[in-house]
Write a protein that holds these residues in place. Structure first.
Motif, PDB file in Angstrom:
ATOM      1  N   GLU A  11       0.825  -1.203   0.000  1.00  0.00           N
ATOM      2  CA  GLU A  11       0.000   0.000   0.000  1.00  0.00           C
ATOM      3  C   GLU A  11       0.862   1.257   0.000  1.00  0.00           C
ATOM      4  O   GLU A  11       0.521   2.256  -0.648  1.00  0.00           O
ATOM      5  CB  GLU A  11      -0.929  -0.008   1.213  1.00  0.00           C
ATOM      6  CG  GLU A  11      -2.003  -1.070   1.141  1.00  0.00           C
ATOM      7  CD  GLU A  11      -2.974  -0.972   2.307  1.00  0.00           C
ATOM      8  OE1 GLU A  11      -3.242   0.160   2.761  1.00  0.00           O
ATOM      9  OE2 GLU A  11      -3.444  -2.024   2.771  1.00  0.00           O
ATOM     10  N   GLY A  56      -5.263  11.176   4.155  1.00  0.00           N
ATOM     11  CA  GLY A  56      -6.328  10.657   3.306  1.00  0.00           C
ATOM     12  C   GLY A  56      -6.164   9.180   3.035  1.00  0.00           C
ATOM     13  O   GLY A  56      -7.138   8.413   3.041  1.00  0.00           O
ATOM     14  N   ARG A  57      -4.931   8.766   2.806  1.00  0.00           N
ATOM     15  CA  ARG A  57      -4.675   7.353   2.545  1.00  0.00           C
ATOM     16  C   ARG A  57      -4.985   6.513   3.782  1.00  0.00           C
ATOM     17  O   ARG A  57      -5.588   5.436   3.695  1.00  0.00           O
ATOM     18  CB  ARG A  57      -3.216   7.164   2.127  1.00  0.00           C
ATOM     19  CG  ARG A  57      -2.863   5.726   1.806  1.00  0.00           C
ATOM     20  CD  ARG A  57      -3.519   5.271   0.522  1.00  0.00           C
ATOM     21  NE  ARG A  57      -3.363   3.853   0.297  1.00  0.00           N
ATOM     22  CZ  ARG A  57      -3.425   3.288  -0.894  1.00  0.00           C
ATOM     23  NH1 ARG A  57      -3.636   4.037  -1.953  1.00  0.00           N
ATOM     24  NH2 ARG A  57      -3.288   1.992  -1.032  1.00  0.00           N
ATOM     25  N   ALA A  68      -7.007   7.263   6.237  1.00  0.00           N
ATOM     26  CA  ALA A  68      -8.439   7.292   6.518  1.00  0.00           C
ATOM     27  C   ALA A  68      -9.218   6.369   5.597  1.00  0.00           C
ATOM     28  O   ALA A  68     -10.291   5.869   5.957  1.00  0.00           O
ATOM     29  CB  ALA A  68      -8.971   8.719   6.394  1.00  0.00           C
ATOM     30  N   ALA A  69      -8.692   6.131   4.392  1.00  0.00           N
ATOM     31  CA  ALA A  69      -9.386   5.302   3.412  1.00  0.00           C
ATOM     32  C   ALA A  69      -9.180   3.820   3.650  1.00  0.00           C
ATOM     33  O   ALA A  69      -9.836   2.997   2.999  1.00  0.00           O
ATOM     34  CB  ALA A  69      -8.916   5.670   2.005  1.00  0.00           C
ATOM     35  N   ARG A  70      -8.288   3.463   4.557  1.00  0.00           N
ATOM     36  CA  ARG A  70      -8.036   2.047   4.799  1.00  0.00           C
ATOM     37  C   ARG A  70      -9.232   1.414   5.494  1.00  0.00           C
ATOM     38  O   ARG A  70      -9.856   2.020   6.369  1.00  0.00           O
ATOM     39  CB  ARG A  70      -6.807   1.846   5.694  1.00  0.00           C
ATOM     40  CG  ARG A  70      -5.497   2.293   5.071  1.00  0.00           C
ATOM     41  CD  ARG A  70      -4.340   1.628   5.785  1.00  0.00           C
ATOM     42  NE  ARG A  70      -4.216   0.229   5.415  1.00  0.00           N
ATOM     43  CZ  ARG A  70      -3.873  -0.753   6.237  1.00  0.00           C
ATOM     44  NH1 ARG A  70      -3.640  -0.512   7.502  1.00  0.00           N
ATOM     45  NH2 ARG A  70      -3.761  -1.986   5.801  1.00  0.00           N
ATOM     46  N   PRO A  71      -9.564   0.184   5.121  1.00  0.00           N
ATOM     47  CA  PRO A  71     -10.669  -0.501   5.806  1.00  0.00           C
ATOM     48  C   PRO A  71     -10.308  -0.757   7.266  1.00  0.00           C
ATOM     49  O   PRO A  71      -9.154  -1.026   7.602  1.00  0.00           O
ATOM     50  CB  PRO A  71     -10.825  -1.812   5.030  1.00  0.00           C
ATOM     51  CG  PRO A  71      -9.488  -2.031   4.378  1.00  0.00           C
ATOM     52  CD  PRO A  71      -8.963  -0.658   4.075  1.00  0.00           C
ATOM     53  N   GLU A  72     -11.290  -0.641   8.115  1.00  0.00           N
ATOM     54  CA  GLU A  72     -11.040  -0.872   9.537  1.00  0.00           C
ATOM     55  C   GLU A  72     -10.763  -2.358   9.783  1.00  0.00           C
ATOM     56  O   GLU A  72     -11.334  -3.229   9.118  1.00  0.00           O
ATOM     57  CB  GLU A  72     -12.242  -0.450  10.366  1.00  0.00           C
ATOM     58  CG  GLU A  72     -12.481   1.052  10.372  1.00  0.00           C
ATOM     59  CD  GLU A  72     -13.587   1.444  11.338  1.00  0.00           C
ATOM     60  OE1 GLU A  72     -14.005   0.565  12.124  1.00  0.00           O
ATOM     61  OE2 GLU A  72     -14.012   2.589  11.282  1.00  0.00           O
TER      62      GLU A  72
END
Length: 234
Positions: A168, A223-224, A226-230
């Motif tokens: 990632e 932003g990256r 925050a976009a990650r799946p929990e």
């Protein structure tokens, strides 16, 4: 090792020293010229204290000379960035608020490397602005392929600081160059226009490169993250 101007470099060591002297001369000219494209082989030869033909022994064109300096500068920047990322703590995603701290730390490392190697931003802006189509494709390919392992290493280091898997983090690495080039274009006018932006009425257009790039990178990293799946709860 230094080679006296006018003397032919014969040994491998002497040739390497002569090449570095030519690249140093090109660097000084690139830093001061209105545009990198305006710097010619004859000017580089004069600045290096060698004959024009000598420069052609090391770079068959001014585009080849640019590419050689681009490669040297980028490798130096990667060295600085690796060292700065290595000095940052590893992210702890389990800690509340870790993302903001990790994003700031990663952004500071990238900006710090750019400030240590100030020509990096200008060379990249020139490469992707107008010079790339004029470069020899095979030579450009060799340079870019030669950097892949270094960039993969940066992805691993960046991932450690941000708390991202290397795969990632590798997707984030191109954004470093996007931010660098964009911020350079809007915050670092060419040397011949620097005085224009010092006029009081031009204050709204004066931007601090390091601050602008740091904020842009921080927001991109946040932003990256925050976009990650929990992660699923145990």
């Amino acid at each position: 090792m230094t080679i006296a101007p006018g003397r032919r470099a014969r040994s491998t060591e002497a040739k390497a020293a002569r090449r570095e002297a030519i690249l140093d001369a090109a660097r000084r000219l690139y830093e001061a010229a209105p545009t990198i494209e305006a710097v010619g082989i004859e000017e580089v030869a004069r600045a290096a204290g060698v004959a024009k033909g000598t420069v052609y022994l090391y770079a068959p064109s001014k585009e080849a000379l640019f590419l050689a300096l681009y490669e040297r500068t980028t490798l130096a920047w990667l060295d600085r960035l690796e060292a700065r990322l290595a000095a940052k703590p590893a992210a702890d995603p389990a800690r509340a608020g870790y993302a903001a701290d990790a994003a700031r730390a990663a952004a500071a490392a990238v900006v710090g490397a750019c400030m240590e190697v100030p020509l990096m931003a200008r060379l990249n802006a020139a490469l992707h602005g107008s010079l790339e189509p004029r470069l020899d494709p095979d030579a450009l390919y060799a340079v870019k392929i030669g950097m892949i392992e270094r960039l993969n290493g940066i992805a691993r280091d960046l991932g450690r600081v941000l708390g991202l898997p290397a795969r990632e983090a590798a997707e984030v690495v191109p954004g470093l160059f996007v931010c660098m080039i964009g911020c350079h274009h809007v915050a670092m006018p060419p040397p011949n226009l620097a005085g224009l932006y010092e006029r009081p009425e031009m204050a709204p257009y004066r931007l601090d490169f390091s601050r602008l790039m740091g904020n842009s990178l921080r927001d991109m990293f946040l932003g990256r993250l925050a976009a990650r799946p929990e992660e699923p709860a145990c």
